[in-house]
Scaffold this motif. Structure first.
Motif, PDB file in Angstrom:
ATOM      1  N   LYS A  49       0.850  -1.843  -0.321  1.00  0.00           N
ATOM      2  CA  LYS A  49      -0.021   0.018  -0.743  1.00  0.00           C
ATOM      3  C   LYS A  49       0.674   1.063   0.127  1.00  0.00           C
ATOM      4  O   LYS A  49       1.749   1.077   0.530  1.00  0.00           O
ATOM      5  CB  LYS A  49      -1.063  -0.001   1.426  1.00  0.00           C
ATOM      6  N   PRO A  50       0.366   2.195  -1.167  1.00  0.00           N
ATOM      7  CA  PRO A  50       1.207   3.948  -0.677  1.00  0.00           C
ATOM      8  C   PRO A  50       0.854   4.293   0.363  1.00  0.00           C
ATOM      9  O   PRO A  50      -0.102   4.151   0.973  1.00  0.00           O
ATOM     10  CB  PRO A  50       0.625   4.322  -2.141  1.00  0.00           C
ATOM     11  N   VAL A  51       2.364   5.207   0.567  1.00  0.00           N
ATOM     12  CA  VAL A  51       1.724   5.439   1.964  1.00  0.00           C
ATOM     13  C   VAL A  51       0.847   6.537   0.999  1.00  0.00           C
ATOM     14  O   VAL A  51       0.373   7.535   2.069  1.00  0.00           O
ATOM     15  CB  VAL A  51       3.206   6.414   1.925  1.00  0.00           C
ATOM     16  N   LEU A  52       1.185   7.102   0.197  1.00  0.00           N
ATOM     17  CA  LEU A  52       0.046   8.358  -0.285  1.00  0.00           C
ATOM     18  C   LEU A  52      -0.302   8.136  -1.290  1.00  0.00           C
ATOM     19  O   LEU A  52       0.163   7.229  -2.857  1.00  0.00           O
ATOM     20  CB  LEU A  52       1.073   9.814  -0.751  1.00  0.00           C
ATOM     21  N   THR A  53      -1.844   8.903  -1.773  1.00  0.00           N
ATOM     22  CA  THR A  53      -2.010   8.350  -3.230  1.00  0.00           C
ATOM     23  C   THR A  53      -1.963   9.153  -4.527  1.00  0.00           C
ATOM     24  O   THR A  53      -0.882  10.891  -3.318  1.00  0.00           O
ATOM     25  CB  THR A  53      -4.201   8.288  -3.131  1.00  0.00           C
ATOM     26  N   ARG A  54      -1.464   9.477  -5.739  1.00  0.00           N
ATOM     27  CA  ARG A  54      -1.350   9.883  -6.472  1.00  0.00           C
ATOM     28  C   ARG A  54      -2.246  11.128  -5.959  1.00  0.00           C
ATOM     29  O   ARG A  54      -0.999  12.770  -6.146  1.00  0.00           O
ATOM     30  CB  ARG A  54      -1.548   9.557  -7.921  1.00  0.00           C
ATOM     31  N   GLU A  55      -3.248  11.596  -6.022  1.00  0.00           N
ATOM     32  CA  GLU A  55      -4.402  12.726  -5.966  1.00  0.00           C
ATOM     33  C   GLU A  55      -3.762  13.628  -4.549  1.00  0.00           C
ATOM     34  O   GLU A  55      -3.080  14.619  -4.554  1.00  0.00           O
ATOM     35  CB  GLU A  55      -5.904  11.910  -5.785  1.00  0.00           C
TER      36      GLU A  55
END
Ligand SMILES: [Zn+2]
Ligand SMILES: [Zn+2]
Length: 417
Positions: free
Chosen positions: A404-410
């Motif tokens: 799971k990414p730390v932040l989404t692209r958005e």
């Protein structure tokens, strides 16, 4: 087949490394280096999208089968070390961080993966991306680019993310040349803060009582920041370092203006924000104590680098396959920073190191002493990692979605706004 193709083109790959070494250019000005990479990708039948983050390029090897897109990156930029033996006589730029080895290894991997009959065994796409501007520059360096609207970010990967170049990419890797094979646990994030203290000028001998000393504010702010190092958690790897850009204009005038530039680094976004907030409290507290003012300019730098566990396992297994007798080190977390951290915040990414250089990174003695390790072995590893990820239906690349990414692209884009 892939390794044979790379091995058969070893002379071409090493010649490319030497050509890029002799074409050192600084951030967002890597015009000749970009043209060299374009020439190589085009010769492999890979058309390039140009002008990404000004000098960046992207070319995709499409397998023709549905699947994830993974990216192999090569940074383009050099740094200014005029005393380096391969420095440009005019600009002082030199590949004292060895980024020329990255473009070389990326092309080597492209040669291998473009070999006849290879892509038929893979799914998805391989994006070869030449990336500008990893190295930080002084604020004034970016002024024209930012004012003209050509940049919104001050590092190449951040700008490419904002331009959407990584929107379809699920994993990215690059290999940074160093003095030993290995992979650091991670890298610090970084934010730049400039504090301008405003006081009141007065004759320092005749009537100092009429002045407010901006330099004294600055000194007290620094002392308060230093005193709070005691309260920082060593696990956060906080580093706060900087310079006094201006401390007054003459000894006989109480300084009305003093400027402190700091870089604040830490292992996590939370720790970075805490440390940055602490420096702000100290600056404001010092200004308040003296009855002066402080203005603060903040420039985003890099986010902390997280090595993808799955990509790290693939990379280490491949290293053990091609170099079973050479040690590969699990290196500790590094206090330095890279904009690969920004990518690792939104997708799976790795930033391992390869041997092949000697000397001090960013020093005049940092040179490639083993082109085979720096260029050819790295090309093979990038290609092998790609095969593992995209082989068959690309199951290994698809499985990266559990990371799971730390932040989404958005969320990443919103932070920039
Ligand atoms: Zn560097
Ligand atoms: Zn570097």
């Amino acid at each position: 087949m892939v390794l044979d193709a790379i091995e058969a083109n070893k002379a071409r790959i090493i010649a490319l490394g030497n050509e890029l070494l002799n074409t050192p250019e600084t951030a967002f000005k890597e015009i000749k280096s970009s043209a060299i990479i374009k020439r190589e990708l085009t010769s492999l039948g890979l058309p390039c999208r140009e002008g990404l983050a000004i000098t960046g390029l992207r070319a995709d090897l499409q397998t023709g089968r549905d699947g994830p897109t993974i990216a192999i990156l090569g940074e383009l930029d050099a740094i200014r070390v005029p005393s380096h033996p391969f420095a440009d006589n005019v600009t002082g730029a030199a590949h004292a961080c060895g980024h020329h080895a990255q473009g070389t290894a990326m092309i080597g991997a492209a040669i291998g993966l473009s070999a006849a009959g290879v892509k038929e065994s893979l799914s998805g796409n391989v994006a070869f991306i030449a990336v500008p501007a990893e190295e930080a520059q002084p604020a004034e360096y970016y002024a024209d680019f930012l004012r003209e609207g050509r940049l919104r970010a001050t590092s190449g990967k951040a700008q490419l993310i904002l331009e959407g170049v990584f929107d379809d990419v699920c994993a990215a890797m690059l290999i940074h040349v160093s003095t030993a094979h290995g992979i650091a646990a991670g890298y610090n994030g970084l934010v730049s803060r400039e504090f301008t203290f405003h006081g009141k000028a007065a004759h320092a001998g005749l009537c100092p009582e009429n002045g407010v000393n901006a330099l004294s504010m600055l000194r007290c702010a620094m002392a308060m920041m230093d005193a709070q190092r005691e309260n920082q958690n060593p696990a956060d790897h906080i580093r706060i370092h900087g310079i006094i850009n201006q401390g007054g204009l003459a000894e006989n005038i109480i300084p009305e203006k003093a400027v402190l530039s700091l870089l604040v680094r830490a292992k996590t976004i939370d720790a970075l924000e805490d440390a940055a907030a602490m420096t702000e409290r100290c600056a404001k507290g010092a200004a308040l104590a003296f009855g002066g003012k402080v203005s603060i300019a903040t420039t985003p730098g890099y986010l902390p680098m997280h090595q993808s566990p799955a990509l790290t396992a693939i990379h280490k297994a491949n290293f053990a396959r091609i170099a079973p007798d050479i040690p590969f080190a699990d290196q500790p977390h590094r206090g330095s920073s890279t904009d690969m951290g920004d990518l690792s915040t939104i997708i799976s990414a790795i930033h391992p190191n390869s041997a092949g250089a000697s000397g001090t990174q960013h020093g005049s003695d940092f040179i490639i002493t083993d082109p085979e390790a720096a260029y050819v072995t790295s090309a093979k590893l990038l290609a092998m990692n790609t095969i593992d990820l995209l082989y068959g239906n690309g199951d290994a690349a698809r499985a990266l979605s559990i990371e799971k990414p730390v932040l989404t692209r958005e969320a990443y884009r919103q932070r920039w706004q």
